[in-house]
Design an enzyme around this catalytic site. Structure first.
Site, PDB file in Angstrom:
ATOM      1  N   HIS A   1       0.860  -1.195   0.000  1.00  0.00           N
ATOM      2  CA  HIS A   1       0.000   0.000   0.000  1.00  0.00           C
ATOM      3  C   HIS A   1       0.888   1.233   0.000  1.00  0.00           C
ATOM      4  CE1 HIS A   1      -3.185   2.789   1.108  1.00  0.00           C
ATOM      5  NE2 HIS A   1      -4.026   1.841   0.761  1.00  0.00           N
TER       6      HIS A   1
ATOM      7  N   ASP B   1      -7.851  -5.502   0.069  1.00  0.00           N
ATOM      8  CA  ASP B   1      -8.325  -6.411  -0.994  1.00  0.00           C
ATOM      9  C   ASP B   1      -7.935  -7.864  -0.783  1.00  0.00           C
ATOM     10  OD1 ASP B   1      -7.519  -3.627  -2.866  1.00  0.00           O
ATOM     11  OD2 ASP B   1      -9.551  -4.441  -2.797  1.00  0.00           O
TER      12      ASP B   1
HETATM   13  C1  SDX Z   1      -6.258  -0.026  -2.884  1.00  0.00           C
HETATM   14  O1  SDX Z   1      -4.474   4.534  -2.023  1.00  0.00           O
HETATM   15  C2  SDX Z   1      -5.432   3.899  -1.391  1.00  0.00           C
HETATM   16  O2  SDX Z   1      -5.836   4.298  -0.308  1.00  0.00           O
HETATM   17  C3  SDX Z   1      -6.003   2.690  -2.130  1.00  0.00           C
HETATM   18  C4  SDX Z   1      -6.996   1.829  -1.356  1.00  0.00           C
HETATM   19  C5  SDX Z   1      -8.283   2.582  -1.083  1.00  0.00           C
HETATM   20  O3  SDX Z   1      -8.996   2.208  -0.129  1.00  0.00           O
HETATM   21  O4  SDX Z   1      -8.636   3.479  -1.904  1.00  0.00           O
HETATM   22  O5  SDX Z   1      -6.421   1.412  -0.135  1.00  0.00           O
HETATM   23  C6  SDX Z   1      -7.405   0.587  -2.152  1.00  0.00           C
HETATM   24  O6  SDX Z   1      -6.024   0.312  -4.003  1.00  0.00           O
HETATM   25  C7  SDX Z   1      -5.360  -1.019  -2.177  1.00  0.00           C
HETATM   26  C8  SDX Z   1      -4.158  -1.476  -3.060  1.00  0.00           C
HETATM   27  C9  SDX Z   1      -4.675  -2.593  -3.971  1.00  0.00           C
HETATM   28  N1  SDX Z   1      -3.605  -2.975  -4.968  1.00  0.00           N
HETATM   29  C10 SDX Z   1      -2.959  -4.142  -4.861  1.00  0.00           C
HETATM   30  O7  SDX Z   1      -3.099  -4.956  -3.952  1.00  0.00           O
HETATM   31  C11 SDX Z   1      -2.016  -4.426  -6.034  1.00  0.00           C
HETATM   32  C12 SDX Z   1      -0.702  -4.998  -5.512  1.00  0.00           C
HETATM   33  N2  SDX Z   1       0.019  -3.948  -4.804  1.00  0.00           N
HETATM   34  C13 SDX Z   1       0.955  -3.174  -5.513  1.00  0.00           C
HETATM   35  O8  SDX Z   1       0.836  -3.043  -6.871  1.00  0.00           O
HETATM   36  C14 SDX Z   1       1.484  -1.974  -4.739  1.00  0.00           C
HETATM   37  O9  SDX Z   1       1.789  -2.402  -3.483  1.00  0.00           O
HETATM   38  C15 SDX Z   1       0.601  -0.732  -4.637  1.00  0.00           C
HETATM   39  C16 SDX Z   1       0.166  -0.273  -5.979  1.00  0.00           C
HETATM   40  C17 SDX Z   1      -0.594  -0.999  -3.799  1.00  0.00           C
HETATM   41  C18 SDX Z   1       1.430   0.337  -3.974  1.00  0.00           C
HETATM   42  O10 SDX Z   1       2.462   0.597  -4.805  1.00  0.00           O
HETATM   43  P1  SDX Z   1       3.601   1.656  -4.414  1.00  0.00           P
HETATM   44  O11 SDX Z   1       3.355   2.331  -3.130  1.00  0.00           O
HETATM   45  O12 SDX Z   1       3.817   2.489  -5.623  1.00  0.00           O
HETATM   46  O13 SDX Z   1       4.794   0.742  -4.108  1.00  0.00           O
HETATM   47  P2  SDX Z   1       5.869   0.456  -5.156  1.00  0.00           P
HETATM   48  O14 SDX Z   1       5.222  -0.065  -6.375  1.00  0.00           O
HETATM   49  O15 SDX Z   1       6.761   1.642  -5.242  1.00  0.00           O
HETATM   50  O16 SDX Z   1       6.644  -0.753  -4.444  1.00  0.00           O
HETATM   51  C19 SDX Z   1       7.659  -0.508  -3.506  1.00  0.00           C
HETATM   52  C20 SDX Z   1       8.501  -1.779  -3.567  1.00  0.00           C
HETATM   53  C21 SDX Z   1       8.929  -2.142  -4.991  1.00  0.00           C
HETATM   54  O17 SDX Z   1      10.110  -2.883  -4.900  1.00  0.00           O
HETATM   55  P3  SDX Z   1      11.539  -2.077  -5.059  1.00  0.00           P
HETATM   56  O18 SDX Z   1      11.434  -1.227  -6.296  1.00  0.00           O
HETATM   57  O19 SDX Z   1      11.672  -1.263  -3.785  1.00  0.00           O
HETATM   58  O20 SDX Z   1      12.574  -3.168  -5.173  1.00  0.00           O
HETATM   59  O21 SDX Z   1       7.681  -2.879  -3.117  1.00  0.00           O
HETATM   60  C22 SDX Z   1       7.500  -3.796  -4.185  1.00  0.00           C
HETATM   61  C23 SDX Z   1       7.838  -3.061  -5.458  1.00  0.00           C
HETATM   62  O22 SDX Z   1       8.284  -3.976  -6.451  1.00  0.00           O
HETATM   63  N3  SDX Z   1       6.086  -4.204  -4.147  1.00  0.00           N
HETATM   64  C24 SDX Z   1       5.669  -5.442  -4.290  1.00  0.00           C
HETATM   65  C25 SDX Z   1       4.268  -5.386  -4.126  1.00  0.00           C
HETATM   66  N4  SDX Z   1       3.898  -4.119  -3.903  1.00  0.00           N
HETATM   67  C26 SDX Z   1       5.028  -3.387  -3.927  1.00  0.00           C
HETATM   68  N5  SDX Z   1       6.330  -6.603  -4.522  1.00  0.00           N
HETATM   69  C27 SDX Z   1       5.565  -7.716  -4.606  1.00  0.00           C
HETATM   70  N6  SDX Z   1       4.212  -7.746  -4.451  1.00  0.00           N
HETATM   71  C28 SDX Z   1       3.550  -6.598  -4.216  1.00  0.00           C
HETATM   72  N7  SDX Z   1       2.216  -6.613  -4.086  1.00  0.00           N
END
Ligand code: SDX
Length: 396
Positions: free
Chosen positions: A271, A331
């Site tokens: 998140h 989720d």
């Molecule tokens: C919702 O914003 C809100 O409030 C949203 C929400 C709401 O109520 O409105 O809470 C609802 O959208 C919840 C999120 C649902 N999405 C998912 O579950 C999809 C999977 N999650 C990711 O795609 C990700 O975690 C996000 C999109 C939720 C957040 O992405 P960020 O903050 O941009 O984090 P990032 O992509 O910069 O990741 C940081 C690091 C990265 O690795 P490095 O570059 O540091 O090596 O964490 C890793 C990412 O690769 N990472 C993950 C991961 N999520 C982040 N690695 C594996 N699995 C994951 N799910």
């Protein structure tokens, strides 16, 4: 003067707005609606009471709530001509495409949204949107399944009415199971608002031009549809089902999620704001466990839950996830509850949109009510070519 945050890669982002509706503390895993902790609202409130709180800023007394419930209940019908909108979609259209189209079209039927500076008109529009979203949502499901649209019933509460419109047949009345009604109402409370997430920011930006609220919410629904946002609940179940059906164990998928050369991510994990447990995920996990326990050990969803629980345990013991503060989000378990109610996968994000409607319209209303509000105009860091002279095509 709105407050500045500096974060990598070293550029400054500004707070997009002031708001008094929802408070998040991502480090402590705190979520409050109008100052009330989500855990207490989940335990003691109802979705329509939370709608009143988000819209008006205070919990209603008995009389206020009774009047509010009556207003919502008596505006659940759609203009009969809107039925024809559905027949313009292919039967296999994703219900979110129907939601984007039908909600945007509401402005051609309900004109209170046109005078956005009239507080009474804004209140009427908010009530109509909250009231009609379950009907719009259920009808998108009925149309996709070639089933007759079912009209809402004034005798039913909000969540019961939605399940009635989803599952009642002309041949057989559907009596909503109180277990599922309570679980659905809880999910709606937990998804109602969440500060300036992508879809809410979309609603605010679209609405800041003075566009009508129905159009602004249609833009918000489009943003929510993405798998990185509201579409994640559907993606989680597809991921869990793949794991259950595959010969690979859970650890294999955790390893894939860490592999930068693999686009696979653990859906429902991570998140942008929560760098601790998403408080909603904690509540939903317990609700899911309780619901499945009531269905008995042979229920058909237990394998999905056990897989999710194992994923969570392995990931949270893994340095990759711990270092990046990746925890289950709202989720991760919600889809299992929806499946247990008989809600199909392609309706999960539609239900998220149904719940978030009150958050979107409350945030839109807060923005429009602020006399100082101006059109949003984000800027950029330009990384393109330096100034250069035009070259005739013969010389290129
Ligand atoms: C919702 O914003 C809100 O409030 C949203 C929400 C709401 O109520 O409105 O809470 C609802 O959208 C919840 C999120 C649902 N999405 C998912 O579950 C999809 C999977 N999650 C990711 O795609 C990700 O975690 C996000 C999109 C939720 C957040 O992405 P960020 O903050 O941009 O984090 P990032 O992509 O910069 O990741 C940081 C690091 C990265 O690795 P490095 O570059 O540091 O090596 O964490 C890793 C990412 O690769 N990472 C993950 C991961 N999520 C982040 N690695 C594996 N699995 C994951 N799910």
């Amino acid at each position: 003067e709105l407050g500045y945050f500096t974060f990598d890669p070293g550029f400054v982002a500004t707070a997009s707005c002031r708001s008094s509706i929802t408070y998040l503390d991502g480090d402590k895993g705190i979520l409050e609606y109008r100052g009330y902790p989500i855990e207490q609202l989940a335990e003691s409130s109802t979705f329509t009471e939370v709608c009143y709180l988000l819209l008006h800023g205070e919990l209603p007394n008995k009389d206020d709530l009774s009047k509010f419930d009556h207003t919502i209940t008596t505006h659940t019908m759609l203009h009969e001509a809107m039925k024809r909108f559905y027949s313009g979609f292919r039967r296999d259209a994703h219900p979110m495409s129907t939601m984007v189209g039908v909600v945007g079209a509401l402005s051609s039927f309900y004109h209170h949204g046109e005078d956005i500076h009239d507080p009474e008109h804004r209140k009427i529009t908010a009530h109509r949107l909250i009231a009609k979203m379950p009907t719009i949502a259920a009808w998108s499901y009925r149309y996709a399944n070639g089933q007759p649209m079912v009209y809402p019933k004034n005798s039913l509460d909000y969540s019961s009415n939605f399940l009635h419109m989803m599952f009642s047949m002309p041949t057989e009345e559907y009596t909503p199971d109180p277990l599922y009604v309570k679980a659905l109402d809880l999910l709606l409370i937990l998804h109602a608002d969440h500060e300036q997430n992508a879809s809410t920011s979309t609603v605010r930006l679209a609405g800041s031009s003075g566009a009508n609220p129905f159009a602004a919410l249609s833009a918000g629904i489009a943003s929510l549809w993405g798998p990185a946002h509201g579409g994640a609940n559907e993606a989680v179940i597809r991921m869990l089902q793949d794991i259950v059906d595959s010969d690979n164990d859970v650890a294999h998928y955790v390893a894939r999620a860490k592999d930068k050369s693999d686009r696979f991510r653990l859906m429902g994990f991570g998140h942008r704001v929560y760098k601790n447990f998403d408080p909603r995920a904690v509540i939903i996990r317990k609700t899911c466990m309780d619901l499945l326990a009531k269905l008995g050990p042979d229920n058909e969803y237990q394998a999905l839950f056990d897989t999710a629980h194992e994923l969570e345990k392995i990931a949270l013991a893994d340095d990759y996830f711990v270092k990046r503060n990746l925890y289950p989000n709202v989720d991760f378990y919600s889809g299992i509850i929806l499946l247990a109610m008989g809600i199909p996968l392609n309706m999960f994000t539609v239900i998220f949109a149904m719940a978030r409607t009150v958050g979107w319209i409350s945030q839109w209303n807060e923005m429009i009510a602020d006399d100082d509000f101006r059109i949003g105009r984000p800027r950029q860091l330009y990384t393109g070519a330096n100034t250069r002279d035009y070259v005739d095509i013969e010389n290129r």
